[in-house]
Design a protein around this motif. Structure first.
Motif, PDB file in Angstrom:
ATOM      1  N   VAL A  51     -33.321 -40.298  30.481  1.00  0.00           N
ATOM      2  CA  VAL A  51     -34.010 -40.933  31.848  1.00  0.00           C
ATOM      3  C   VAL A  51     -33.416 -40.572  32.961  1.00  0.00           C
ATOM      4  O   VAL A  51     -32.119 -40.816  32.947  1.00  0.00           O
ATOM      5  N   PRO A  65     -48.364 -48.532  36.145  1.00  0.00           N
ATOM      6  CA  PRO A  65     -48.550 -47.046  35.101  1.00  0.00           C
ATOM      7  C   PRO A  65     -50.164 -46.982  34.704  1.00  0.00           C
ATOM      8  O   PRO A  65     -50.504 -46.191  34.539  1.00  0.00           O
ATOM      9  N   LEU A  77     -46.919 -40.651  30.391  1.00  0.00           N
ATOM     10  CA  LEU A  77     -46.287 -41.719  31.077  1.00  0.00           C
ATOM     11  C   LEU A  77     -45.995 -42.860  29.879  1.00  0.00           C
ATOM     12  O   LEU A  77     -45.021 -43.512  29.722  1.00  0.00           O
ATOM     13  N   TRP A  87     -43.290 -42.250  27.562  1.00  0.00           N
ATOM     14  CA  TRP A  87     -41.838 -42.258  28.069  1.00  0.00           C
ATOM     15  C   TRP A  87     -41.214 -43.407  28.581  1.00  0.00           C
ATOM     16  O   TRP A  87     -41.929 -44.150  29.027  1.00  0.00           O
ATOM     17  N   ALA A  88     -39.852 -43.810  27.955  1.00  0.00           N
ATOM     18  CA  ALA A  88     -39.316 -45.026  28.231  1.00  0.00           C
ATOM     19  C   ALA A  88     -37.777 -44.733  27.847  1.00  0.00           C
ATOM     20  O   ALA A  88     -37.525 -43.811  27.462  1.00  0.00           O
ATOM     21  N   LEU A  98     -34.581 -50.662  34.119  1.00  0.00           N
ATOM     22  CA  LEU A  98     -35.475 -50.441  34.715  1.00  0.00           C
ATOM     23  C   LEU A  98     -35.948 -51.876  35.814  1.00  0.00           C
ATOM     24  O   LEU A  98     -36.435 -51.499  36.952  1.00  0.00           O
ATOM     25  N   LYS A 154     -42.025 -46.881  37.813  1.00  0.00           N
ATOM     26  CA  LYS A 154     -42.044 -46.160  36.390  1.00  0.00           C
ATOM     27  C   LYS A 154     -42.784 -44.835  36.607  1.00  0.00           C
ATOM     28  O   LYS A 154     -42.417 -43.745  36.089  1.00  0.00           O
ATOM     29  N   MET A 214     -40.393 -42.386  38.848  1.00  0.00           N
ATOM     30  CA  MET A 214     -39.400 -42.065  37.767  1.00  0.00           C
ATOM     31  C   MET A 214     -39.680 -40.928  36.864  1.00  0.00           C
ATOM     32  O   MET A 214     -39.087 -40.001  36.783  1.00  0.00           O
ATOM     33  N   TYR A 215     -40.915 -41.202  36.262  1.00  0.00           N
ATOM     34  CA  TYR A 215     -41.073 -40.326  35.181  1.00  0.00           C
ATOM     35  C   TYR A 215     -41.641 -38.986  35.669  1.00  0.00           C
ATOM     36  O   TYR A 215     -41.496 -37.885  35.405  1.00  0.00           O
TER      37      TYR A 215
END
Length: 433
Positions: free
Chosen positions: A81, A265, A285, A288-289, A298, A305, A308-309
Motif C-alpha cells: 500500500v 468505497p 477496491l 484491497w486493504a 488509514l 480509500k 489511494m487505491y
C-alpha cells in the motif's frame, strides 16, 4: 483591523523560493532514500534556485506528546500500500533520534544559508508512517477545541529549542498546521474544506494568541488549502503571513468526480476505473486493504480509500491520457481560477498589511508516476503560476508541489531554475496559459 502583525525579520530573503519537504525529510531517511543525506538535499535545492524549505517539524510529537522520540521508528504504510502514491512511497524503514534529526536539518540549512517554514502535518498524515500508533493516539487524545492551542505551545517550545542551539534565525515563519480546514483539526465542527473556515476561527485565534504570548518576536500564521475566496473574512485577524495552497484542480477534479475517488468505497466506479485507468491485474477496491495490523494507518491519513487505491493501481499513462484528453474543456476555467485566487489573496494581504506566500499548489494530487504537471501543459501552468505570483506581489511561492526531492519532478532541474529565476526577477506579466 486592530492587530499589528509581527514584522518579518530583516535577515530573511526578499523573495522566498520554496520547495516542499513536508514530512518526507524525516520519514524518508533510510538507505537510498531522498533525505538520507540532508546536506546533499539542501545543496540540490540551492542548485535549483530555492532558498527555503517548508516542513512538518513534528512539533507535537517532539514537544507536546511526552513520548520518547530518541529512537523513532518510521517506514512504509504496510504491505504494498502506498508504493505508487505520491508522498506515501516510503521504501526503506529507518530509526532516528527525532530531536537530533531536527537539529541536523537546521544545521544543514545554516550551512547552506537556507531557511525553513515550520509547520505540522500531524493531524493529517505524519503519524501514519510511525511503527506504532502511539503518536496518532496522543494527538487524538487532545480535545478537538484545544488542538490549535496545544500545537502553538509545542511550536513555541520547538522555537525555544532551536534558539538554545542558535538556529532560530533559520525559521522564516511558523504555521500552526498545514491546511487547517482539511484534517482532524475540524473534528466536532461537522465540516471540512471551505465550509470549515469560519467554524475554525475561534480555535485558531486562541492558538495564535498562545503562540504570540510565548514567542512574541516570531511571525506565525495558519495555512489554508486552496484560496477560500468565499470566507476570507473568517481568516483569523492575528496572522502575520497569509499563506495558501492554490490547487486549481479543474480537469483533475473532473476525473476525481467521474470515478468517485474521494467518495465512499460504495460509490466508487470500479468497472469504469478498470476500463479507463487501472493496470492489468489490479484487485477490486473491495479486496484491497492494508494488513490488519496496519489498519489504523488509514485512520491516521486523510486520503480517501478509493483515491489511494487508484493511485496505487492505475496505469500512470492512462491517468495522464485522461487528463490530456479532457484538458481542453477546462483550460480557460483553470487559468481564470488561478488568476482570481492569486489576486484575491494579494488583495487581502495588502488590506491586512502582511506578506503573502503560496506554500503548495497548482493542479492537484496526482499519482506518483504521473507526469501531467511536469509535461508540456503542467510545466506551462507552473510558469504561469510563478509569474502570476510575482505579478501580484507575493513574498514566497513554489515551482510546484511536486518539485521536491521525494518526487520524480526533482529531476527536471531546468524547469525549476527557470521558474525560480522568473519569480525572483519579479516578472511583470504572466506567459499565456
Amino acid at each position: 483591523m486592530t492587530y499589528t502583525p509581527v514584522p518579518i525579520p530583516d535577515h530573511l530573503p526578499e523573495k522566498l523560493t520554496i520547495t516542499l519537504w513536508d514530512f518526507s525529510w524525516y520519514v524518508r531517511t533510510g538507505a537510498g532514500e531522498p533525505f538520507e543525506d540532508l546536506d546533499a538535499a539542501f545543496a540540490q535545492a540551492k542548485e535549483r534556485g530555492y532558498n527555503t524549505i517548508r516542513i512538518c517539524a513534528m512539533p507535537y510529537l517532539l514537544f507536546g506528546s511526552g513520548l520518547d522520540t530518541s529512537a523513532l521508528e518510521l517506514g512504509p504504510m504496510g504491505g504494498e500500500v502506498g508504493q505508487r502514491m505520491r508522498w506515501y512511497d516510503v521504501q526503506a524503514p529507518a530509526t532516528i533520534d527525532a530531536r537530533a534529526h531536527l537539529l541536523e536539518l537546521f544545521r544543514a540549512a545554516a550551512r547552506q544559508d537556507m531557511f525553513v517554514i515550520v509547520s505540522s502535518w500531524e493531524y493529517q498524515q505524519s503519524p501514519a508512517f510511525a511503527a506504532t500508533d502511539d503518536w496518532y493516539r496522543a494527538l487524538h487524545a487532545v480535545e478537538a477545541q484545544d488542538r490549535a492551542v496545544e500545537l502553538a505551545r509545542s511550536l513555541a517550545r520547538l522555537v525555544d529549542f532551536l534558539a538554545e542551539h542558535h538556529l532560530d534565525d533559520r525559521v522564516a515563519f511558523v504555521e500552526l498546521h498545514n491546511e487547517v480546514q482539511i484534517g482532524h483539526l475540524t473534528a466536532g465542527l461537522g465540516a471540512r474544506g471551505a465550509g470549515a473556515v469560519p467554524l475554525l476561527t475561534d480555535r485558531l485565534e486562541r492558538g495564535l494568541a498562545e503562540f504570540h504570548r510565548l514567542c512574541p518576536q516570531m511571525p506565525v500564521t495558519v495555512n489554508y488549502a486552496e484560496v477560500p475566496v468565499a470566507a476570507m473574512s473568517a481568516i483569523p485577524e492575528s496572522v502575520d503571513v497569509l499563506i495558501f495552497h492554490p490547487y486549481i484542480y479543474g480537469v483533475l477534479q473532473a476525473l476525481i468526480d467521474t470515478y468517485g475517488l474521494r467518495g465512499s468505497p460504495e460509490d466508487f466506479a470500479q468497472e469504469a476505473a478498470r476500463a479507463d485507468l487501472l493496470r492489468a491485474g489490479a484487485p477490486d477496491l473491495a479486496d484491497w486493504a492494508l494488513p490488519a495490523e496496519h489498519a489504523w494507518r488509514l485512520e491516521a491519513s486523510i486520503i480517501a480509500k478509493p483515491e489511494m487505491y487508484v493511485h496505487d493501481w492505475c496505469d500512470p499513462a492512462a491517468f495522464d491520457r485522461w487528463l490530456y484528453e479532457h484538458y481542453g474543456s477546462w483550460r480557460e476555467e483553470m487559468a481564470t481560477t488561478l488568476t482570481l485566487w492569486l489576486e484575491v489573496a494579494a488583495d487581502v494581504a495588502r488590506d491586512r498589511g502582511v506578506p503573502l506566500a503560496f506554500g503548495e499548489g497548482w493542479v492537484g494530487y496526482t499519482p506518483l508516476h504521473g507526469t501531467f504537471e511536469e509535461g508540456p501543459v503542467g510545466a506551462q501552468i507552473c510558469r504561469r503560476a510563478v509569474a502570476e505570483s510575482a505579478r501580484v506581489g507575493a513574498w514566497g511561492t513554489i515551482v510546484c508541489s511536486n518539485a521536491a526531492p521525494q518526487h520524480p519532478m526533482w529531476a527536471d532541474v531546468a524547469l525549476q531554475v527557470e521558474c525560480n529565476d522568473l519569480f525572483t526577477r519579479r516578472t511583470a506579466a504572466a506567459p499565456p496559459a
